[in-house]
Design a protein around this motif. Structure first.
Motif, PDB file in Angstrom:
ATOM      1  N   MET A  36     -47.510  14.263 -91.578  1.00 25.48           N
ATOM      2  CA  MET A  36     -46.356  15.131 -91.318  1.00 25.48           C
ATOM      3  C   MET A  36     -46.356  15.589 -89.864  1.00 25.48           C
ATOM      4  O   MET A  36     -45.316  15.716 -89.227  1.00 25.48           O
ATOM      5  N   ASP A  37     -47.535  15.803 -89.345  1.00 23.54           N
ATOM      6  CA  ASP A  37     -47.682  16.292 -87.978  1.00 23.54           C
ATOM      7  C   ASP A  37     -47.417  15.198 -86.936  1.00 23.54           C
ATOM      8  O   ASP A  37     -46.965  15.475 -85.841  1.00 23.54           O
ATOM      9  N   GLN A  38     -47.693  13.938 -87.324  1.00 27.17           N
ATOM     10  CA  GLN A  38     -47.665  12.850 -86.342  1.00 27.17           C
ATOM     11  C   GLN A  38     -46.413  11.991 -86.386  1.00 27.17           C
ATOM     12  O   GLN A  38     -46.010  11.420 -85.372  1.00 27.17           O
ATOM     13  N   GLU A  39     -45.839  11.823 -87.563  1.00 25.80           N
ATOM     14  CA  GLU A  39     -44.759  10.845 -87.709  1.00 25.80           C
ATOM     15  C   GLU A  39     -43.395  11.494 -87.469  1.00 25.80           C
ATOM     16  O   GLU A  39     -43.027  12.429 -88.183  1.00 25.80           O
ATOM     17  N   PRO A  40     -42.634  10.960 -86.510  1.00 24.43           N
ATOM     18  CA  PRO A  40     -41.319  11.546 -86.209  1.00 24.43           C
ATOM     19  C   PRO A  40     -40.392  11.588 -87.423  1.00 24.43           C
ATOM     20  O   PRO A  40     -39.570  12.490 -87.533  1.00 24.43           O
ATOM     21  N   GLU A  41     -40.549  10.638 -88.343  1.00 24.02           N
ATOM     22  CA  GLU A  41     -39.638  10.626 -89.501  1.00 24.02           C
ATOM     23  C   GLU A  41     -39.821  11.844 -90.415  1.00 24.02           C
ATOM     24  O   GLU A  41     -38.971  12.112 -91.257  1.00 24.02           O
ATOM     25  N   TYR A  42     -40.939  12.565 -90.235  1.00 24.41           N
ATOM     26  CA  TYR A  42     -41.172  13.755 -91.063  1.00 24.41           C
ATOM     27  C   TYR A  42     -40.935  15.053 -90.301  1.00 24.41           C
ATOM     28  O   TYR A  42     -41.280  16.132 -90.776  1.00 24.41           O
ATOM     29  N   PHE A  43     -40.324  14.936 -89.143  1.00 22.87           N
ATOM     30  CA  PHE A  43     -40.133  16.136 -88.317  1.00 22.87           C
ATOM     31  C   PHE A  43     -39.290  17.200 -89.031  1.00 22.87           C
ATOM     32  O   PHE A  43     -39.508  18.400 -88.881  1.00 22.87           O
ATOM     33  N   GLY A  44     -38.328  16.731 -89.822  1.00 21.28           N
ATOM     34  CA  GLY A  44     -37.461  17.671 -90.554  1.00 21.28           C
ATOM     35  C   GLY A  44     -38.249  18.631 -91.435  1.00 21.28           C
ATOM     36  O   GLY A  44     -37.932  19.818 -91.510  1.00 21.28           O
ATOM     37  N   VAL A  45     -39.286  18.150 -92.102  1.00 24.85           N
ATOM     38  CA  VAL A  45     -40.108  19.062 -92.919  1.00 24.85           C
ATOM     39  C   VAL A  45     -41.220  19.702 -92.088  1.00 24.85           C
ATOM     40  O   VAL A  45     -41.599  20.842 -92.325  1.00 24.85           O
ATOM     41  N   ARG A  46     -41.687  18.964 -91.090  1.00 27.29           N
ATOM     42  CA  ARG A  46     -42.737  19.530 -90.242  1.00 27.29           C
ATOM     43  C   ARG A  46     -42.281  20.828 -89.582  1.00 27.29           C
ATOM     44  O   ARG A  46     -43.021  21.800 -89.501  1.00 27.29           O
ATOM     45  N   LYS A  47     -41.018  20.823 -89.121  1.00 30.51           N
ATOM     46  CA  LYS A  47     -40.554  21.973 -88.353  1.00 30.51           C
ATOM     47  C   LYS A  47     -40.340  23.222 -89.226  1.00 30.51           C
ATOM     48  O   LYS A  47     -40.196  24.323 -88.689  1.00 30.51           O
ATOM     49  N   LEU A  48     -40.337  23.055 -90.537  1.00 27.88           N
ATOM     50  CA  LEU A  48     -40.246  24.222 -91.422  1.00 27.88           C
ATOM     51  C   LEU A  48     -41.596  24.934 -91.539  1.00 27.88           C
ATOM     52  O   LEU A  48     -41.676  26.077 -91.977  1.00 27.88           O
ATOM     53  N   HIS A  49     -42.659  24.215 -91.174  1.00 28.28           N
ATOM     54  CA  HIS A  49     -44.030  24.741 -91.326  1.00 28.28           C
ATOM     55  C   HIS A  49     -44.487  25.452 -90.057  1.00 28.28           C
ATOM     56  O   HIS A  49     -43.968  25.200 -88.980  1.00 28.28           O
ATOM     57  N   PRO A  50     -45.504  26.322 -90.208  1.00 26.37           N
ATOM     58  CA  PRO A  50     -46.040  26.965 -89.007  1.00 26.37           C
ATOM     59  C   PRO A  50     -46.678  25.941 -88.078  1.00 26.37           C
ATOM     60  O   PRO A  50     -47.022  24.834 -88.500  1.00 26.37           O
ATOM     61  N   GLN A  51     -46.826  26.329 -86.821  1.00 28.86           N
ATOM     62  CA  GLN A  51     -47.413  25.409 -85.855  1.00 28.86           C
ATOM     63  C   GLN A  51     -48.829  25.007 -86.269  1.00 28.86           C
ATOM     64  O   GLN A  51     -49.200  23.841 -86.214  1.00 28.86           O
ATOM     65  N   ASP A  52     -49.586  25.997 -86.698  1.00 31.01           N
ATOM     66  CA  ASP A  52     -50.949  25.747 -87.161  1.00 31.01           C
ATOM     67  C   ASP A  52     -50.909  25.474 -88.671  1.00 31.01           C
ATOM     68  O   ASP A  52     -50.509  26.341 -89.452  1.00 31.01           O
ATOM     69  N   LEU A  53     -51.331  24.270 -89.055  1.00 32.60           N
ATOM     70  CA  LEU A  53     -51.216  23.863 -90.464  1.00 32.60           C
ATOM     71  C   LEU A  53     -52.441  24.217 -91.311  1.00 32.60           C
ATOM     72  O   LEU A  53     -52.516  23.836 -92.481  1.00 32.60           O
ATOM     73  N   THR A  54     -53.377  24.935 -90.729  1.00 33.88           N
ATOM     74  CA  THR A  54     -54.623  25.233 -91.453  1.00 33.88           C
ATOM     75  C   THR A  54     -54.366  25.867 -92.819  1.00 33.88           C
ATOM     76  O   THR A  54     -54.926  25.435 -93.832  1.00 33.88           O
ATOM     77  N   HIS A  55     -53.509  26.892 -92.842  1.00 31.56           N
ATOM     78  CA  HIS A  55     -53.275  27.580 -94.116  1.00 31.56           C
ATOM     79  C   HIS A  55     -52.451  26.742 -95.068  1.00 31.56           C
ATOM     80  O   HIS A  55     -52.645  26.794 -96.279  1.00 31.56           O
ATOM     81  N   SER A  56     -51.523  25.960 -94.516  1.00 40.31           N
ATOM     82  CA  SER A  56     -50.723  25.078 -95.367  1.00 40.31           C
ATOM     83  C   SER A  56     -51.647  24.075 -96.068  1.00 40.31           C
ATOM     84  O   SER A  56     -51.512  23.813 -97.266  1.00 40.31           O
ATOM     85  N   ARG A  57     -52.581  23.538 -95.319  1.00 37.70           N
ATOM     86  CA  ARG A  57     -53.541  22.582 -95.909  1.00 37.70           C
ATOM     87  C   ARG A  57     -54.342  23.241 -97.018  1.00 37.70           C
ATOM     88  O   ARG A  57     -54.515  22.695 -98.106  1.00 37.70           O
ATOM     89  N   GLN A  58     -54.859  24.421 -96.720  1.00 41.09           N
ATOM     90  CA  GLN A  58     -55.736  25.095 -97.665  1.00 41.09           C
ATOM     91  C   GLN A  58     -54.976  25.467 -98.945  1.00 41.09           C
ATOM     92  O   GLN A  58     -55.477  25.283-100.051  1.00 41.09           O
ATOM     93  N   LYS A  59     -53.743  25.947 -98.784  1.00 40.40           N
ATOM     94  CA  LYS A  59     -52.974  26.362 -99.962  1.00 40.40           C
ATOM     95  C   LYS A  59     -52.586  25.172-100.828  1.00 40.40           C
ATOM     96  O   LYS A  59     -52.665  25.252-102.054  1.00 40.40           O
ATOM     97  N   LEU A  60     -52.168  24.088-100.197  1.00 35.72           N
ATOM     98  CA  LEU A  60     -51.785  22.913-100.995  1.00 35.72           C
ATOM     99  C   LEU A  60     -53.020  22.350-101.706  1.00 35.72           C
ATOM    100  O   LEU A  60     -52.957  21.973-102.875  1.00 35.72           O
ATOM    101  N   PHE A  61     -54.141  22.321-101.009  1.00 33.53           N
ATOM    102  CA  PHE A  61     -55.383  21.860-101.639  1.00 33.53           C
ATOM    103  C   PHE A  61     -55.715  22.715-102.871  1.00 33.53           C
ATOM    104  O   PHE A  61     -56.008  22.192-103.950  1.00 33.53           O
ATOM    105  N   MET A  62     -55.673  24.032-102.709  1.00 31.86           N
ATOM    106  CA  MET A  62     -56.028  24.922-103.821  1.00 31.86           C
ATOM    107  C   MET A  62     -55.051  24.755-104.980  1.00 31.86           C
ATOM    108  O   MET A  62     -55.441  24.738-106.147  1.00 31.86           O
ATOM    109  N   PHE A  63     -53.768  24.610-104.639  1.00 32.54           N
ATOM    110  CA  PHE A  63     -52.765  24.428-105.681  1.00 32.54           C
ATOM    111  C   PHE A  63     -53.005  23.121-106.446  1.00 32.54           C
ATOM    112  O   PHE A  63     -53.019  23.090-107.675  1.00 32.54           O
TER     113      PHE A  63
END
Ligand code: HEM
Length: 128
Positions: free
Chosen positions: A27-54
């Motif tokens: 999501m961070d690297q591929e331009p085709e996912y920019f639409g969803v990437r830009k909804l997320h915070p700049q730092d994805l650490t918490h997004s990663r952790q929350k999705l993992f826990m979920f």
């Protein structure tokens, strides 16, 4: 929605972590996912952790997310982000690619994809 014990079949904590990392790296690297990437915070650490826990609990493993944050109420938690069909489709493509990249076996991948499809569709809160 809950996926009856796929946790062990997926490969447990290690592989779920791998899947989430690949998903957010793409999501961070591929331009085709920019639409969803830009909804997320700049730092994805918490997004990663929350999705993992979920996903741990969702696949029948330890209910890490619920223990820490309570009921997922995913649709409500996604309301601050405008999610229409394009965002749903980008999120899903990114997840499908991540599942392929980490080499999940076909059966597990198809089962997970069914759950992701349904959940992502449910998350839409925009008319298109
Ligand atoms: C349909 C397209 C989707 C979009 C555009 C989207 C976007 C987002 C965004 C922007 C966040 C906030 C990230 C953060 O606070 O760091 C988030 C959080 C989250 N997403 Fe999604 N998401 C989608 C689908 C899904 C699906 C299908 C699942 C589960 C299978 C999921 C699970 C989660 C979880 C568990 C969180 C953390 C919620 C919290 O505690 O705040 N998302 N999502």
């Amino acid at each position: 929605m809950h996926l009856a014990t796929s946790y062990e079949r997926i490969g447990g904590e290690r592989v779920i972590r791998q899947l989430v990392d690949r998903f957010y790296d793409l999501m961070d690297q591929e331009p085709e996912y920019f639409g969803v990437r830009k909804l997320h915070p700049q730092d994805l650490t918490h997004s990663r952790q929350k999705l993992f826990m979920f996903l741990s609990g969702w696949t029948g493993g330890p209910s890490l997310y619920t223990e820490k944050y309570g009921e997922p109420r995913l649709r409500t938690r996604h309301m601050p982000f405008p999610i229409g069909s394009p965002e749903r489709d980008q999120w899903l493509s990114c997840m499908y690619q991540a599942m392929l990249d980490i080499g999940l076996d076909d059966e597990v991948r198809k089962k997970l994809a069914m759950g992701f499809d349904q959940t992502a569709d449910f998350m839409r809160n925009q008319p298109e």
